[in-house]
Motif scaffolding. Structure first.
Motif, PDB file in Angstrom:
ATOM      1  N   TRP A 227       0.822  -1.206   0.000  1.00 51.60           N
ATOM      2  CA  TRP A 227       0.000   0.000   0.000  1.00 51.60           C
ATOM      3  C   TRP A 227       0.859   1.261   0.000  1.00 51.60           C
ATOM      4  CZ3 TRP A 227      -4.621  -0.579  -1.515  1.00 51.60           C
ATOM      5  CH2 TRP A 227      -5.415  -1.658  -1.118  1.00 51.60           C
ATOM      6  N   THR A 228       0.418   2.228  -0.765  1.00 57.17           N
ATOM      7  CA  THR A 228       0.952   3.587  -0.720  1.00 57.17           C
ATOM      8  C   THR A 228      -0.244   4.532  -0.673  1.00 57.17           C
ATOM      9  OG1 THR A 228       0.948   3.854  -3.128  1.00 57.17           O
ATOM     10  CG2 THR A 228       2.951   2.925  -2.123  1.00 57.17           C
ATOM     11  N   VAL A 229       0.017   5.786  -0.362  1.00 57.23           N
ATOM     12  CA  VAL A 229      -1.065   6.767  -0.367  1.00 57.23           C
ATOM     13  C   VAL A 229      -1.685   6.843  -1.755  1.00 57.23           C
ATOM     14  CG1 VAL A 229      -1.618   9.223  -0.130  1.00 57.23           C
ATOM     15  CG2 VAL A 229      -0.129   8.104   1.545  1.00 57.23           C
ATOM     16  N   ALA A 230      -0.842   6.812  -2.778  1.00 56.87           N
ATOM     17  CA  ALA A 230      -1.337   6.890  -4.153  1.00 56.87           C
ATOM     18  C   ALA A 230      -2.210   5.683  -4.496  1.00 56.87           C
ATOM     19  CB  ALA A 230      -0.165   6.998  -5.117  1.00 56.87           C
ATOM     20  N   ALA A 231      -1.788   4.482  -4.063  1.00 57.28           N
ATOM     21  CA  ALA A 231      -2.556   3.276  -4.374  1.00 57.28           C
ATOM     22  C   ALA A 231      -3.920   3.298  -3.696  1.00 57.28           C
ATOM     23  CB  ALA A 231      -1.766   2.044  -3.943  1.00 57.28           C
ATOM     24  N   LEU A 232      -3.973   3.726  -2.449  1.00 59.35           N
ATOM     25  CA  LEU A 232      -5.256   3.807  -1.748  1.00 59.35           C
ATOM     26  C   LEU A 232      -6.154   4.864  -2.370  1.00 59.35           C
ATOM     27  CD1 LEU A 232      -3.942   3.452   1.909  1.00 59.35           C
ATOM     28  CD2 LEU A 232      -5.602   1.926   0.828  1.00 59.35           C
ATOM     29  N   ALA A 233      -5.572   6.012  -2.696  1.00 52.44           N
ATOM     30  CA  ALA A 233      -6.356   7.077  -3.329  1.00 52.44           C
ATOM     31  C   ALA A 233      -6.926   6.608  -4.658  1.00 52.44           C
ATOM     32  CB  ALA A 233      -5.480   8.306  -3.532  1.00 52.44           C
ATOM     33  N   ASN A 234      -6.138   5.849  -5.423  1.00 51.49           N
ATOM     34  CA  ASN A 234      -6.594   5.345  -6.713  1.00 51.49           C
ATOM     35  C   ASN A 234      -7.783   4.398  -6.545  1.00 51.49           C
ATOM     36  OD1 ASN A 234      -6.154   4.983  -9.681  1.00 51.49           O
ATOM     37  ND2 ASN A 234      -5.784   2.878  -9.035  1.00 51.49           N
ATOM     38  N   GLU A 235      -7.768   3.571  -5.512  1.00 49.49           N
ATOM     39  CA  GLU A 235      -8.879   2.651  -5.259  1.00 49.49           C
ATOM     40  C   GLU A 235     -10.180   3.409  -5.006  1.00 49.49           C
ATOM     41  OE1 GLU A 235      -9.225  -0.606  -5.169  1.00 49.49           O
ATOM     42  OE2 GLU A 235      -7.158  -1.322  -5.399  1.00 49.49           O
ATOM     43  N   LEU A 236     -10.068   4.636  -4.481  1.00 46.59           N
ATOM     44  CA  LEU A 236     -11.243   5.415  -4.115  1.00 46.59           C
ATOM     45  C   LEU A 236     -11.581   6.492  -5.133  1.00 46.59           C
ATOM     46  CD1 LEU A 236     -10.285   5.939  -0.362  1.00 46.59           C
ATOM     47  CD2 LEU A 236     -11.702   4.128  -1.326  1.00 46.59           C
ATOM     48  N   PRO A 254      -1.773   9.642   9.886  1.00 50.12           N
ATOM     49  CA  PRO A 254      -1.580   9.482   8.445  1.00 50.12           C
ATOM     50  C   PRO A 254      -1.859   8.054   7.993  1.00 50.12           C
ATOM     51  CG  PRO A 254       0.249  10.689   9.426  1.00 50.12           C
ATOM     52  CD  PRO A 254      -0.570  10.152  10.562  1.00 50.12           C
ATOM     53  N   ALA A 255      -2.260   7.927   6.740  1.00 44.91           N
ATOM     54  CA  ALA A 255      -2.663   6.623   6.210  1.00 44.91           C
ATOM     55  C   ALA A 255      -1.568   5.578   6.344  1.00 44.91           C
ATOM     56  CB  ALA A 255      -3.085   6.769   4.745  1.00 44.91           C
ATOM     57  N   MET A 256      -0.313   5.937   6.024  1.00 42.83           N
ATOM     58  CA  MET A 256       0.748   4.940   6.054  1.00 42.83           C
ATOM     59  C   MET A 256       1.126   4.560   7.480  1.00 42.83           C
ATOM     60  SD  MET A 256       0.695   4.319   3.012  1.00 42.83           S
ATOM     61  CE  MET A 256       1.785   2.924   3.222  1.00 42.83           C
ATOM     62  N   HIS A 257       0.942   5.471   8.419  1.00 45.56           N
ATOM     63  CA  HIS A 257       1.133   5.107   9.820  1.00 45.56           C
ATOM     64  C   HIS A 257       0.092   4.055  10.212  1.00 45.56           C
ATOM     65  CE1 HIS A 257       3.431   8.959  11.260  1.00 45.56           C
ATOM     66  NE2 HIS A 257       3.969   8.400  10.195  1.00 45.56           N
ATOM     67  N   TYR A 258      -1.144   4.259   9.747  1.00 42.83           N
ATOM     68  CA  TYR A 258      -2.206   3.316  10.063  1.00 42.83           C
ATOM     69  C   TYR A 258      -1.914   1.950   9.447  1.00 42.83           C
ATOM     70  CZ  TYR A 258      -6.804   1.280  10.732  1.00 42.83           C
ATOM     71  OH  TYR A 258      -7.827   0.453  11.118  1.00 42.83           O
ATOM     72  N   VAL A 259      -1.438   1.943   8.200  1.00 44.56           N
ATOM     73  CA  VAL A 259      -1.112   0.677   7.534  1.00 44.56           C
ATOM     74  C   VAL A 259      -0.092  -0.098   8.356  1.00 44.56           C
ATOM     75  CG1 VAL A 259       0.009  -0.347   5.517  1.00 44.56           C
ATOM     76  CG2 VAL A 259      -1.691   1.456   5.207  1.00 44.56           C
ATOM     77  N   ARG A 263      -0.694  -3.665  10.425  1.00 46.60           N
ATOM     78  CA  ARG A 263       0.117  -4.859  10.167  1.00 46.60           C
ATOM     79  C   ARG A 263       0.696  -5.415  11.464  1.00 46.60           C
ATOM     80  NH1 ARG A 263       3.278  -2.273   4.990  1.00 46.60           N
ATOM     81  NH2 ARG A 263       1.799  -2.958   3.363  1.00 46.60           N
ATOM     82  N   MET A 264       1.171  -4.532  12.334  1.00 51.18           N
ATOM     83  CA  MET A 264       1.770  -5.001  13.579  1.00 51.18           C
ATOM     84  C   MET A 264       0.729  -5.587  14.525  1.00 51.18           C
ATOM     85  SD  MET A 264       4.879  -4.593  12.894  1.00 51.18           S
ATOM     86  CE  MET A 264       4.500  -4.679  11.120  1.00 51.18           C
ATOM     87  N   GLN A 265      -0.491  -5.065  14.491  1.00 55.05           N
ATOM     88  CA  GLN A 265      -1.556  -5.656  15.290  1.00 55.05           C
ATOM     89  C   GLN A 265      -1.906  -7.048  14.782  1.00 55.05           C
ATOM     90  OE1 GLN A 265      -4.719  -2.785  15.214  1.00 55.05           O
ATOM     91  NE2 GLN A 265      -3.675  -1.380  16.616  1.00 55.05           N
TER      92      GLN A 265
END
Length: 311
Positions: A227-236, A254-259, A263-265
């Motif tokens: 995932w990247t910010v661009a990839a998520l934005a493109n999906e939407l 931020p989105a990438m912090h959440y990603v 993953r760690m959870q």
């Protein structure tokens, strides 16, 4: 290994679908006034108390509440608290009292011989990564009292069934009580999420947003995807800048912090289940090396993944 996520057009419902209760301890208490109990602080668990007859005072973080037959209280963060028949009574630690044990279920008889109060109590855990998102958002105590509406009636019917099971020793009664208690815990959480204004903000509020909610669902469904910010934005079908700003505004990170945090959870959950090595978990989450995964895990959780496998 965790089952594949359910895919729906309802991101909030999809997240709640994964809530599962793991019971740590259940107890049926027969208490006679005067009596008092101190519940220990269990940070990784939720305490619940169901009054099946009589009344009591519940004290959590200095706040006192009176509970009567048909009431349920949930202490979501496992904070230590007091149950008592009246102010001024002794409140010994409940774990120091003599119990009649039946596997994970116990019976406690305690008190001075006066008016009777009966309870179903327990300490449970929510063991899916979604729980790590929901539990920190919950208040210090959630109470359910008799009231109107379909959900309240359903819960009161379940409470009456629990009271009937607790009143008589019958074959399979322990299993019925523990399973009904688990259902009530989940329903109590869902009721809070649906009706409390505090649940309309932050991560839970973001799940209700048509675009950001879908982004969160995609991250949950495919944590290993690059995932990247661009990839998520493109999906939407959003611009990169508009998506990044709205995600941060609603989710409060931020989105990438959440990603990475998600993953760690997921990794922590898999490692705690004990059926995967650190290297296997790293590969399943898309990391090219165990070392890179371990660095990310320790940065987010504060402990090394090897610590969990040793446990």
């Amino acid at each position: 290994m965790t089952a594949a996520p359910v895919q729906t057009d309802d991101p909030l419902g999809e997240a709640l679908h994964h809530l599962r209760v793991t019971g740590a301890f259940y107890c049926r208490s027969e208490l006679t006034a005067p009596w008092g109990l101190s519940m220990p602080n269990w940070p990784d668990s939720m305490w619940f108390h169901i009054v099946t007859s009589g009344r009591l005072e519940l004290v959590v973080d200095g706040t006192e509440r009176v509970m009567q037959a048909g009431d349920l209280a949930l202490v979501p963060h496992g904070n230590g608290h007091v149950l008592r028949s009246e102010p001024g009574v002794l409140t010994p630690d409940v774990v120091t009292l003599e119990h009649e044990f039946h596997n994970r279920y116990a019976i406690l008889r305690h008190g001075g011989g006066g008016a009777v109060t009966t309870l179903i109590c327990g300490a449970v855990r929510l063991d899916h990564p979604v729980a790590h998102q929901i539990v920190p958002l919950l208040p210090g105590i959630i109470c359910v009292e008799p009231g109107g509406g379909p959900q309240a009636e359903w819960m009161q019917s379940t409470l009456r069934l629990i009271a009937a099971e607790a009143a008589a020793v019958r074959p399979g009664g322990e299993a019925v009580l523990t399973r009904l208690s688990d259902i009530l815990v989940i329903q109590t959480l869902r009721g809070w999420i649906e009706h409390d204004p505090a649940a309309q903000r932050g991560w839970l509020g973001a799940l209700r947003d048509p675009q950001i909610g879908r982004a969160i669902s995609l991250i949950h469904r495919e944590p290993a995807r690059d995932w990247t910010v661009a990839a998520l934005a493109n999906e939407l079908a959003m611009s990169r800048s508009a998506f990044a700003a709205r995600f941060t505004e609603l989710v409060r990170e931020p989105a990438m912090h959440y990603v990475t945090r998600w993953r760690m959870q997921v990794a922590r959950h898999w490692l705690a289940e004990g059926d995967a090595t650190v290297s296997e978990v790293a590969g399943r989450l898309g990391y090219q090396s165990e070392a890179a995964f371990s660095r990310a895990f320790k940065r987010v959780t504060g402990v090394s993944p090897g610590t969990l496998t040793r446990r």
